[in-house]
Scaffold this motif. Structure first.
Motif, PDB file in Angstrom:
ATOM      1  N   ALA A  69     -20.489   7.242  91.521  1.00  0.00           N
ATOM      2  CA  ALA A  69     -21.492   7.149  92.589  1.00  0.00           C
ATOM      3  C   ALA A  69     -21.372   5.823  93.333  1.00  0.00           C
ATOM      4  N   GLY A  70     -21.073   4.752  92.607  1.00  0.00           N
ATOM      5  CA  GLY A  70     -20.920   3.452  93.240  1.00  0.00           C
ATOM      6  C   GLY A  70     -19.743   3.421  94.200  1.00  0.00           C
ATOM      7  N   ILE A  71     -18.626   4.017  93.802  1.00  0.00           N
ATOM      8  CA  ILE A  71     -17.458   4.090  94.688  1.00  0.00           C
ATOM      9  C   ILE A  71     -17.787   4.920  95.923  1.00  0.00           C
ATOM     10  N   ALA A  72     -18.476   6.022  95.721  1.00  0.00           N
ATOM     11  CA  ALA A  72     -18.839   6.892  96.851  1.00  0.00           C
ATOM     12  C   ALA A  72     -19.731   6.143  97.841  1.00  0.00           C
ATOM     13  N   ARG A  73     -20.678   5.371  97.333  1.00  0.00           N
ATOM     14  CA  ARG A  73     -21.564   4.620  98.229  1.00  0.00           C
ATOM     15  C   ARG A  73     -20.811   3.521  98.977  1.00  0.00           C
ATOM     16  N   ALA A  74     -19.855   2.889  98.296  1.00  0.00           N
ATOM     17  CA  ALA A  74     -19.048   1.871  98.967  1.00  0.00           C
ATOM     18  C   ALA A  74     -18.209   2.496 100.077  1.00  0.00           C
ATOM     19  N   ALA A  75     -17.627   3.647  99.816  1.00  0.00           N
ATOM     20  CA  ALA A  75     -16.851   4.353 100.840  1.00  0.00           C
ATOM     21  C   ALA A  75     -17.752   4.757 102.007  1.00  0.00           C
ATOM     22  N   ASN A  76     -18.960   5.188 101.688  1.00  0.00           N
ATOM     23  CA  ASN A  76     -19.911   5.564 102.734  1.00  0.00           C
ATOM     24  C   ASN A  76     -20.187   4.393 103.673  1.00  0.00           C
ATOM     25  N   HIS A 104     -15.163  13.478  75.968  1.00  0.00           N
ATOM     26  CA  HIS A 104     -15.860  14.718  75.607  1.00  0.00           C
ATOM     27  C   HIS A 104     -16.520  15.407  76.796  1.00  0.00           C
ATOM     28  N   ASP A 105     -16.755  14.655  77.874  1.00  0.00           N
ATOM     29  CA  ASP A 105     -17.467  15.185  79.030  1.00  0.00           C
ATOM     30  C   ASP A 105     -16.644  15.022  80.298  1.00  0.00           C
ATOM     31  N   VAL A 106     -17.015  15.818  81.285  1.00  0.00           N
ATOM     32  CA  VAL A 106     -16.482  15.666  82.629  1.00  0.00           C
ATOM     33  C   VAL A 106     -17.620  15.136  83.494  1.00  0.00           C
ATOM     34  N   ALA A 107     -17.417  13.989  84.121  1.00  0.00           N
ATOM     35  CA  ALA A 107     -18.423  13.401  85.019  1.00  0.00           C
ATOM     36  C   ALA A 107     -18.105  13.820  86.445  1.00  0.00           C
ATOM     37  N   ILE A 108     -19.148  14.142  87.212  1.00  0.00           N
ATOM     38  CA  ILE A 108     -18.974  14.653  88.568  1.00  0.00           C
ATOM     39  C   ILE A 108     -19.854  13.866  89.528  1.00  0.00           C
ATOM     40  N   ALA A 109     -19.285  13.508  90.677  1.00  0.00           N
ATOM     41  CA  ALA A 109     -20.049  12.928  91.786  1.00  0.00           C
ATOM     42  C   ALA A 109     -19.788  13.795  93.011  1.00  0.00           C
ATOM     43  N   HIS A 110     -20.853  14.035  93.803  1.00  0.00           N
ATOM     44  CA  HIS A 110     -20.728  15.070  94.824  1.00  0.00           C
ATOM     45  C   HIS A 110     -21.626  14.795  96.022  1.00  0.00           C
ATOM     46  N   VAL A 111     -21.029  14.932  97.217  1.00  0.00           N
ATOM     47  CA  VAL A 111     -21.774  14.879  98.475  1.00  0.00           C
ATOM     48  C   VAL A 111     -21.143  15.896  99.424  1.00  0.00           C
ATOM     49  N   GLY A 112     -21.937  16.811  99.965  1.00  0.00           N
ATOM     50  CA  GLY A 112     -21.408  17.758 100.939  1.00  0.00           C
ATOM     51  C   GLY A 112     -21.213  19.150 100.381  1.00  0.00           C
ATOM     52  N   ILE A 157     -23.477  20.980 107.410  1.00  0.00           N
ATOM     53  CA  ILE A 157     -23.797  20.320 106.150  1.00  0.00           C
ATOM     54  C   ILE A 157     -24.923  19.313 106.369  1.00  0.00           C
ATOM     55  N   THR A 158     -25.710  19.094 105.339  1.00  0.00           N
ATOM     56  CA  THR A 158     -26.906  18.251 105.441  1.00  0.00           C
ATOM     57  C   THR A 158     -26.713  16.865 104.827  1.00  0.00           C
ATOM     58  N   ARG A 159     -25.562  16.652 104.196  1.00  0.00           N
ATOM     59  CA  ARG A 159     -25.292  15.351 103.590  1.00  0.00           C
ATOM     60  C   ARG A 159     -23.788  15.115 103.564  1.00  0.00           C
ATOM     61  N   ALA A 160     -23.362  13.906 103.913  1.00  0.00           N
ATOM     62  CA  ALA A 160     -21.945  13.552 103.912  1.00  0.00           C
ATOM     63  C   ALA A 160     -21.818  12.041 103.803  1.00  0.00           C
ATOM     64  N   LEU A 161     -20.607  11.574 103.531  1.00  0.00           N
ATOM     65  CA  LEU A 161     -20.329  10.147 103.588  1.00  0.00           C
ATOM     66  C   LEU A 161     -20.072   9.763 105.043  1.00  0.00           C
ATOM     67  N   PRO A 163     -22.252   9.436 108.064  1.00  0.00           N
ATOM     68  CA  PRO A 163     -23.237   9.535 109.142  1.00  0.00           C
ATOM     69  C   PRO A 163     -24.411   8.567 109.023  1.00  0.00           C
ATOM     70  N   GLU A 164     -24.821   8.231 107.790  1.00  0.00           N
ATOM     71  CA  GLU A 164     -25.951   7.315 107.587  1.00  0.00           C
ATOM     72  C   GLU A 164     -25.480   6.068 106.847  1.00  0.00           C
ATOM     73  N   GLY A 165     -26.252   5.008 106.983  1.00  0.00           N
ATOM     74  CA  GLY A 165     -25.903   3.758 106.320  1.00  0.00           C
ATOM     75  C   GLY A 165     -25.963   3.830 104.810  1.00  0.00           C
ATOM     76  N   SER A 166     -26.789   4.712 104.282  1.00  0.00           N
ATOM     77  CA  SER A 166     -26.850   4.931 102.832  1.00  0.00           C
ATOM     78  C   SER A 166     -26.784   6.431 102.576  1.00  0.00           C
ATOM     79  N   VAL A 167     -26.377   6.808 101.381  1.00  0.00           N
ATOM     80  CA  VAL A 167     -26.226   8.226 101.063  1.00  0.00           C
ATOM     81  C   VAL A 167     -26.648   8.472  99.618  1.00  0.00           C
TER      82      VAL A 167
END
Length: 236
Positions: A69-76, A104-112, A157-161, A163-167
């Motif tokens: 999530a941190g990487i996604a926000r930085a890219a945004n 043991h787990d798969v972690a997922i981050a998602h926008v869009g 779509i209602t959310r993406a990296l 268009p807005e300053g934060s996501v």
């Protein structure tokens, strides 16, 4: 402990687009799909930036959901800044779906509206919710799945990296099993093929390369209205 035993990633422009604005990363244990949007190849720029931010990967010691999530926000932030400093890239943005395979787990981050799926015991499980107008309406009970397929605004779509300053980034962890097959894809696949068709292609082609090529071919045969990106991995 789980590991990635097999992987395959491919992208195709489709039959109705001149350029491919999808980008992807497939470097175990991290897999990412980004589907860009915006005129004058700005979508291609946005999706490429998103992938570049994920290239260094994440540290095993980090909390994967938080790190993704941190990487996604930085890219945004970067995409948003560029869209405001360059007229040719104004309004650009990109979807993002990232999967990190832990012990043991798969972690997922998602926008869009790019998606992540798990094929397990012959069943295709969707692991992400689309941030799209039609999916929001379906979740509110105002639209049926049948109506959504033909809705004139089904591509909104209602959310993406970007268009807005934060996501807001959706994250989750999914308990993985040996034998799981994970699929990340852009909506160029899921708008062309029903989930039952996707499941059947995955089951019919045990080798991931063959499955990926079959999915691309089927999406193009159905019209290929958008770029098609398929990233797959199998765990053992």
């Amino acid at each position: 402990m789980l590991r990635v035993a097999e992987q395959y990633a491919t992208t195709d422009t489709g039959r109705q687009r001149r350029a491919n604005e999808d980008s992807m990363l497939a470097r175990s244990p991290l897999f990412v799909v980004a589907d860009g949007m915006g005129g004058a190849q700005a979508g291609e720029v946005a999706s490429r930036i998103a992938i570049e931010y994920f290239q260094p990967g994440i540290d095993d010691a980090e909390q994967p959901e938080r790190a993704l999530a941190g990487i996604a926000r930085a890219a945004n932030t970067r995409i948003h800044e560029l869209s405001h400093s360059n007229a040719e890239q104004a309004g650009m943005g990109t979807t993002l779906t990232a999967v990190y395979v832990g012990q043991h787990d798969v972690a997922i981050a998602h926008v869009g509206d790019s998606r992540a799926y798990c094929l397990r015991d012959g069943e295709l499980l969707r692991l992400t919710d689309d941030h799209s107008l039609v999916d929001e309406l379906m979740r509110q009970g105002r639209l049926t799945p049948e109506e959504a397929v033909e809705h004139p605004q089904r591509s909104v779509i209602t959310r993406a990296l970007g268009p807005e300053g934060s996501v807001e980034v959706d994250t989750r962890s999914f308990q993985a099993r040996a034998g799981d097959v994970y699929l990340l894809c852009s909506d160029g696949l899921t708008t062309m093929l029903a989930e039952e068709h996707i499941r059947d292609e995955l089951l019919a082609h045990p080798r991931l390369r063959e499955a990926g090529e079959a999915l691309i071919a089927a999406a193009n045969e159905a019209g290929g209205r958008d770029n098609i990106t398929v990233v797959q991995l199998r765990l053992e």
